[in-house]
Design an enzyme around this catalytic site. Structure first.
Site, short mmCIF file in Angstrom:
data_model
loop_
_atom_site.label_atom_id
_atom_site.label_comp_id
_atom_site.label_asym_id
_atom_site.label_seq_id
_atom_site.Cartn_x
_atom_site.Cartn_y
_atom_site.Cartn_z
N LYS A 56 -91.28 85.29 -54.87
CA LYS A 56 -91.38 84.27 -53.84
C LYS A 56 -91.57 84.88 -52.46
O LYS A 56 -92.03 84.25 -51.53
CB LYS A 56 -90.10 83.42 -53.81
CG LYS A 56 -89.77 82.70 -55.06
CD LYS A 56 -88.39 81.99 -54.88
CE LYS A 56 -87.91 81.42 -56.16
NZ LYS A 56 -86.53 80.88 -56.04
N GLY A 57 -91.12 86.12 -52.32
CA GLY A 57 -90.96 86.73 -51.00
C GLY A 57 -92.19 86.71 -50.10
O GLY A 57 -92.07 86.64 -48.88
N GLU A 112 -97.99 91.19 -50.64
CA GLU A 112 -96.59 91.43 -51.01
C GLU A 112 -95.74 91.50 -49.73
O GLU A 112 -96.23 91.91 -48.68
CB GLU A 112 -96.54 92.75 -51.81
CG GLU A 112 -95.22 93.16 -52.35
CD GLU A 112 -94.59 92.17 -53.33
OE1 GLU A 112 -94.13 91.11 -52.85
OE2 GLU A 112 -94.50 92.47 -54.53
N ASP A 113 -94.49 91.11 -49.84
CA ASP A 113 -93.60 91.21 -48.67
C ASP A 113 -93.02 92.61 -48.54
O ASP A 113 -92.91 93.14 -47.44
CB ASP A 113 -92.48 90.16 -48.72
CG ASP A 113 -91.72 90.20 -50.04
OD1 ASP A 113 -92.31 90.61 -51.05
OD2 ASP A 113 -90.53 89.84 -50.06
N ASP A 116 -90.66 98.52 -52.85
CA ASP A 116 -89.41 99.27 -52.93
C ASP A 116 -89.64 100.43 -53.91
O ASP A 116 -90.16 101.47 -53.54
CB ASP A 116 -88.33 98.27 -53.37
CG ASP A 116 -86.93 98.82 -53.31
OD1 ASP A 116 -86.76 99.98 -52.93
OD2 ASP A 116 -85.99 98.09 -53.66
N PHE A 165 -81.10 97.04 -46.63
CA PHE A 165 -81.25 95.75 -47.32
C PHE A 165 -81.69 94.73 -46.28
O PHE A 165 -80.95 94.42 -45.35
CB PHE A 165 -79.94 95.32 -47.97
CG PHE A 165 -80.14 94.16 -48.89
CD1 PHE A 165 -80.48 94.36 -50.20
CD2 PHE A 165 -80.04 92.85 -48.42
CE1 PHE A 165 -80.73 93.28 -51.06
CE2 PHE A 165 -80.28 91.76 -49.26
CZ PHE A 165 -80.61 91.98 -50.58
N VAL A 166 -82.91 94.24 -46.41
CA VAL A 166 -83.45 93.37 -45.37
C VAL A 166 -83.66 91.93 -45.86
O VAL A 166 -83.98 91.71 -47.03
CB VAL A 166 -84.79 93.92 -44.79
CG1 VAL A 166 -84.52 95.09 -43.87
CG2 VAL A 166 -85.75 94.32 -45.89
N ARG A 178 -84.44 83.27 -46.42
CA ARG A 178 -85.90 83.42 -46.47
C ARG A 178 -86.55 82.78 -45.24
O ARG A 178 -87.63 83.16 -44.84
CB ARG A 178 -86.48 82.75 -47.72
CG ARG A 178 -86.12 83.46 -49.03
CD ARG A 178 -87.00 82.91 -50.15
NE ARG A 178 -86.50 83.21 -51.48
CZ ARG A 178 -86.78 84.33 -52.16
NH1 ARG A 178 -87.52 85.26 -51.63
NH2 ARG A 178 -86.29 84.50 -53.38
C1 PRP Z 1 -89.10 91.89 -54.34
C2 PRP Z 1 -90.40 91.98 -53.57
C3 PRP Z 1 -91.33 92.66 -54.54
C4 PRP Z 1 -90.40 93.52 -55.36
C5 PRP Z 1 -90.52 94.93 -54.88
O1 PRP Z 1 -89.14 90.75 -55.12
O2 PRP Z 1 -90.86 90.73 -53.18
O3 PRP Z 1 -92.02 91.74 -55.35
O4 PRP Z 1 -89.06 93.07 -55.14
O5 PRP Z 1 -89.66 95.77 -55.60
P1 PRP Z 1 -90.18 97.04 -56.41
O6 PRP Z 1 -91.16 97.77 -55.56
O7 PRP Z 1 -88.90 97.81 -56.63
O8 PRP Z 1 -90.77 96.57 -57.70
P2 PRP Z 1 -87.83 90.12 -55.79
O9 PRP Z 1 -87.71 90.63 -57.20
O10 PRP Z 1 -86.65 90.33 -54.90
O11 PRP Z 1 -88.19 88.59 -55.90
P3 PRP Z 1 -88.51 87.51 -54.75
O12 PRP Z 1 -89.81 87.95 -54.09
O13 PRP Z 1 -88.64 86.24 -55.48
O14 PRP Z 1 -87.37 87.52 -53.76
#
Ligand code: PRP
Length: 187
Positions: A56-57, A112-113, A116, A165-166, A178
């Site tokens: 969703k991010g 992508e937001d 990580d 952690f943001v 969000r």
């Molecule tokens: C977050 C972010 C990426 C992913 C990155 O999503 O939006 O999609 O983690 O992490 P990685 O590089 O370790 O794979 P999240 O799983 O928190 O879901 P959300 O976007 O619904 O909050």
């Protein structure tokens, strides 16, 4: 920039004290999104772009980015999940909501937001490449290069940040925050 915001949040009938420090303000984000949109628009000039938002991010970043882009844009979304629960990723990902559009022969930009470990985007880009788009690129607003577990580099990066952690601007903590206009480090 160094001001801390203390928030009392009502959670499951209990108040919790949280300290938040602003990492990126609304203006900084707006300028960066404008610059990214300009660069992307130049690179995709004369083409139609299919934006693929990772739910969703990415939804707020994608909404702002798309409105600043000049080439014609179409939009679709995917959602992915890691296998297993918990905070430590197992490194295995699956698509829980797939695209409704074919990417074959199209110029695709994954939005992508945050990156990580890189596991999500490495997997998604591999899956989408197999569907034979004409081109496939990635833009992320935030990047945490020190956290990488798999090799992945986005084509366009807004801000490289340290391992904080943001939350805010689409990013959550247990689905909260969000809708904040800035990006905050949560302690
Ligand atoms: C977050 C972010 C990426 C992913 C990155 O999503 O939006 O999609 O983690 O992490 P990685 O590089 O370790 O794979 P999240 O799983 O928190 O879901 P959300 O976007 O619904 O909050």
């Amino acid at each position: 920039m160094d001001r801390k915001f203390y928030l009392y949040i009502l959670r499951q009938k209990k108040y919790t004290l949280l300290a938040m420090k602003r990492l990126l303000g609304e203006d900084q984000i707006r300028k960066k999104v404008g610059r990214l949109a300009g660069q992307i628009s130049r690179d995709f000039a004369g083409k139609e772009v299919l934006l693929v938002g990772v739910l969703k991010g990415a939804f707020i970043f994608m909404a702002d980015l798309a409105r600043k882009m000049t080439p014609p844009v179409k939009m679709d979304f995917v959602r992915l999940a890691s296998y297993g629960a918990g905070t430590v990723s197992s490194g295995k990902v699956r698509i829980t909501k797939d695209l409704e559009t074919s990417v074959k022969g199209k110029d695709v930009l994954i939005v992508e937001d945050i990156i990580d470990t890189g596991v999500t985007l490495e997997y998604l880009s591999r899956r989408l490449k197999a569907r034979r788009p004409r081109s496939l690129k990635t833009v992320t607003l935030l990047d945490k290069p020190s956290r990488r577990k798999v090799r992945f580099q986005a084509d366009y990066v807004g801000f490289a940040i340290e391992d904080h952690f943001v939350v805010g601007y689409g990013l959550d903590c247990n689905e909260e925050f969000r809708n904040l206009s800035g990006i905050y480090v949560l302690k």
